[in-house]
Design a protein around this motif. Structure first.
Motif, mmCIF file in Angstrom:
data_model
loop_
_atom_site.group_PDB
_atom_site.id
_atom_site.type_symbol
_atom_site.label_atom_id
_atom_site.label_comp_id
_atom_site.label_asym_id
_atom_site.label_seq_id
_atom_site.Cartn_x
_atom_site.Cartn_y
_atom_site.Cartn_z
ATOM 1 N N ILE A 49 91.769 64.627 1.238
ATOM 2 C CA ILE A 49 91.013 64.944 0.023
ATOM 3 C C ILE A 49 89.531 64.651 0.204
ATOM 4 N N ARG A 50 89.178 63.634 0.982
ATOM 5 C CA ARG A 50 87.770 63.345 1.233
ATOM 6 C C ARG A 50 87.127 64.501 2.000
ATOM 7 N N SER A 51 87.817 65.021 2.988
ATOM 8 C CA SER A 51 87.311 66.161 3.758
ATOM 9 C C SER A 51 87.223 67.411 2.881
ATOM 10 N N PHE A 52 88.234 67.615 2.028
ATOM 11 C CA PHE A 52 88.261 68.777 1.131
ATOM 12 C C PHE A 52 87.060 68.761 0.192
ATOM 13 N N TYR A 53 86.815 67.634 -0.442
ATOM 14 C CA TYR A 53 85.699 67.548 -1.386
ATOM 15 C C TYR A 53 84.349 67.705 -0.689
ATOM 16 N N GLN A 54 84.232 67.180 0.524
ATOM 17 C CA GLN A 54 82.990 67.362 1.254
ATOM 18 C C GLN A 54 82.730 68.841 1.517
ATOM 19 N N ASP A 55 83.784 69.590 1.835
ATOM 20 C CA ASP A 55 83.645 71.029 2.057
ATOM 21 C C ASP A 55 83.227 71.753 0.776
ATOM 22 N N VAL A 56 83.787 71.338 -0.361
ATOM 23 C CA VAL A 56 83.397 71.933 -1.649
ATOM 24 C C VAL A 56 81.911 71.716 -1.893
ATOM 25 N N ILE A 57 81.460 70.491 -1.688
ATOM 26 C CA ILE A 57 80.056 70.135 -1.932
ATOM 27 C C ILE A 57 79.129 70.916 -1.006
ATOM 28 N N THR A 58 79.508 71.037 0.253
ATOM 29 C CA THR A 58 78.680 71.767 1.223
ATOM 30 C C THR A 58 78.613 73.249 0.890
ATOM 31 N N THR A 59 79.759 73.852 0.608
ATOM 32 C CA THR A 59 79.814 75.283 0.302
ATOM 33 C C THR A 59 79.011 75.634 -0.935
ATOM 34 N N HIS A 60 79.109 74.813 -1.969
ATOM 35 C CA HIS A 60 78.485 75.126 -3.260
ATOM 36 C C HIS A 60 77.085 74.531 -3.426
ATOM 37 N N GLY A 61 76.611 73.782 -2.441
ATOM 38 C CA GLY A 61 75.299 73.150 -2.588
ATOM 39 C C GLY A 61 75.267 72.179 -3.748
ATOM 40 N N SER A 62 76.342 71.405 -3.898
ATOM 41 C CA SER A 62 76.528 70.558 -5.080
ATOM 42 C C SER A 62 75.799 69.225 -5.031
ATOM 43 N N ALA A 63 75.429 68.767 -3.847
ATOM 44 C CA ALA A 63 74.935 67.391 -3.700
ATOM 45 C C ALA A 63 73.803 67.060 -4.664
ATOM 46 N N LYS A 64 72.870 67.996 -4.838
ATOM 47 C CA LYS A 64 71.700 67.725 -5.682
ATOM 48 C C LYS A 64 72.045 67.647 -7.160
ATOM 49 N N ASN A 65 73.255 68.085 -7.533
ATOM 50 C CA ASN A 65 73.651 68.065 -8.936
ATOM 51 C C ASN A 65 74.654 66.972 -9.267
ATOM 52 N N LEU A 66 75.006 66.157 -8.292
ATOM 53 C CA LEU A 66 75.886 65.030 -8.551
ATOM 54 C C LEU A 66 75.055 63.863 -9.089
ATOM 55 N N PRO A 67 75.664 62.931 -9.805
ATOM 56 C CA PRO A 67 74.897 61.836 -10.413
ATOM 57 C C PRO A 67 74.072 61.073 -9.380
ATOM 58 N N SER A 68 72.783 60.978 -9.618
ATOM 59 C CA SER A 68 71.899 60.293 -8.671
ATOM 60 C C SER A 68 72.213 58.808 -8.594
ATOM 61 N N SER A 69 72.825 58.272 -9.645
ATOM 62 C CA SER A 69 73.217 56.864 -9.619
ATOM 63 C C SER A 69 74.228 56.600 -8.518
ATOM 64 N N CYS A 70 74.920 57.650 -8.088
ATOM 65 C CA CYS A 70 75.881 57.527 -6.988
ATOM 66 C C CYS A 70 75.270 57.979 -5.664
ATOM 67 N N THR A 71 74.630 59.165 -5.666
ATOM 68 C CA THR A 71 74.101 59.704 -4.407
ATOM 69 C C THR A 71 72.960 58.865 -3.843
ATOM 70 N N SER A 72 72.332 58.052 -4.683
ATOM 71 C CA SER A 72 71.272 57.176 -4.189
ATOM 72 C C SER A 72 71.845 55.995 -3.408
ATOM 73 N N ARG A 73 73.152 55.756 -3.559
ATOM 74 C CA ARG A 73 73.787 54.627 -2.896
ATOM 75 C C ARG A 73 74.785 55.029 -1.821
ATOM 76 N N LEU A 74 75.414 56.202 -2.010
ATOM 77 C CA LEU A 74 76.530 56.599 -1.156
ATOM 78 C C LEU A 74 76.365 58.026 -0.667
ATOM 79 N N PRO A 75 77.072 58.414 0.399
ATOM 80 C CA PRO A 75 77.060 59.807 0.839
ATOM 81 C C PRO A 75 77.554 60.718 -0.288
#
Length: 395
Positions: A221-247
């Motif tokens: 599931i970790r690999s699956f979600y990473q693929d979703v994020i990469t395909t859709h360009g989602s990283a910039k729209n995820l909560p910054s409170s999380c992305t500022s600390r974690l991949p």
């Protein structure tokens, strides 16, 4: 269930008479679908490029300034091949979306939805495959796939604000499955767009997907979600409170997002969530011999060894949610059902024999939490202790 209750919870049935399909809407008339054509100009479109859509039932009486926005679920697509399979269906195009009626948390009867029945009730249709997080400018002409889920969400919310949600006194952002995950990922943003004086909370139904290893020891599931994020360009729209600390790949998992959320959240989930058992604990690629095939259909068919593994999964799930009592603003209803999505039907939301914990139905628990009538943090005993559990299919 008594006859009237049975009549109310059945949303619709398809009856074939002389070769004709007749839509029978038992829980009231179908709610009209709004096609947001103006969103196309800003690229807020479904996978196939069609305009996004939502259903809107206006509030009345004491609920005229209260807003319940519910996001439809339906999984994700992690690459062009999977998104192509969705593109020309109702999961990827507003051109193919069937009509629907409202029930459960969206129902309009006071007896079966006492706290939200007369609110403005909206269901946002899901046609992007990214839990409303994607935003990629370029479109490959070979596939004509548009990854624009975040634009869809913003366009629809802005449209609702213009229709009166900007004067909201009470508001609840909810969703089921992939929509339940979206209600977590967009919760604080939703709060920021509404009046500062409004009471705003969020509800995730079957959207608390956990970062767990599968039965082979892998992290599918970790690999699956990473693929979703990469395909859709989602990283910039995820909560910054999380992305500022974690991949960014970890920030699709609620357990890494919820601790930093500022807006009150209610977690409605089965500890033995049927989707998670099938796709996180025992995905097909982790079970090449298909020894989990029967167990994945229903816990009743699990071997004693498999049941031990499933019970361990429940323990892992409980460890991933916030600790009970950590904050009264966090509500919980974690039952021991083998179900997925429990807020959309009267049968499980608020009826005489709906799924319950300590004799409390889900609809009652959510209402008590939303209106601060009591602290609601209900966690069920382990399977098979709860006789009220019903099988609930994916949204």
């Amino acid at each position: 269930m008594h006859a009237k209750g049975q009549l109310e919870w059945r949303i619709r049935s398809i009856v074939c008479v002389l070769g004709l399909l007749i839509l029978v809407s038992v829980d009231g008339a179908d709610v009209p679908m709004t096609i947001l054509s103006s969103a196309v100009a800003i690229g807020a479109v479904c996978l196939d490029g069609s305009a996004p859509a939502y259903h809107f039932s206006p509030g009345s009486g004491s609920g005229v300034n209260n807003w319940l926005v519910h996001m439809e679920g339906g999984g994700w697509c992690r690459n062009a091949q999977e998104c192509l399979a969705r593109r020309d269906t109702y999961r990827g195009s507003s051109k193919h979306m069937p009509p629907l009626s409202f029930s459960g948390i969206l129902g309009n009867q006071q007896s079966s939805n006492p706290d939200f029945y007369n609110w403005n009730r909206i269901k946002i249709r899901y046609c992007d495959g990214s839990s409303f997080t994607g935003d990629v400018d370029t479109v490959d002409p070979k596939t004509n796939l548009h990854y624009r889920g975040n634009r869809i969400w913003l366009a629809i919310i802005q449209d609702l604000l213009a229709k009166g949600m900007n004067k909201a006194q009470n508001a609840l952002l909810s969703g089921c499955s992939a929509g339940g995950l979206a209600s977590i990922l967009h919760c604080d943003k939703f709060r920021s767009l509404l009046p500062a004086t409004a009471k705003v909370k969020c509800l995730s139904d079957a959207g608390y997907f956990i970062d767990a290893k599968d039965v082979s020891g892998g992290q599918y599931i970790r690999s699956f979600y990473q693929d979703v994020i990469t395909t859709h360009g989602s990283a910039k729209n995820l909560p910054s409170s999380c992305t500022s600390r974690l991949p960014s790949g970890l920030c699709f998992f609620p357990q890494y997002v919820v601790p930093q959320m500022r807006t009150p959240l209610f977690i409605l989930n089965a500890a033995y969530d049927s989707w998670q058992i099938r796709n996180i604990l025992a995905p097909n690629n982790a079970d090449p011999e298909k020894t989990w095939s029967e167990c994945k259909l229903t816990i009743k068919k699990c071997t004693s060894s498999q049941l031990n593994t499933v019970q361990d999964f429940r323990s892992e799930f409980l460890n991933a949610i916030p600790r009970m009592g950590s904050t009264s603003s966090t509500g919980m209803f974690i039952d021991s059902c083998n179900a997925h999505c429990q807020s959309g039907s009267l049968d499980t939301w608020f009826s005489a024999d709906s799924n319950s914990i300590q004799k409390t139905a889900i609809g009652k628990a959510v209402g008590d939490w939303y209106y601060d009538r009591k602290v609601v943090q209900l966690i069920d005993c382990p399977y098979p202790c709860n006789p009220t559990c019903k099988i609930v299919k994916d949204d």
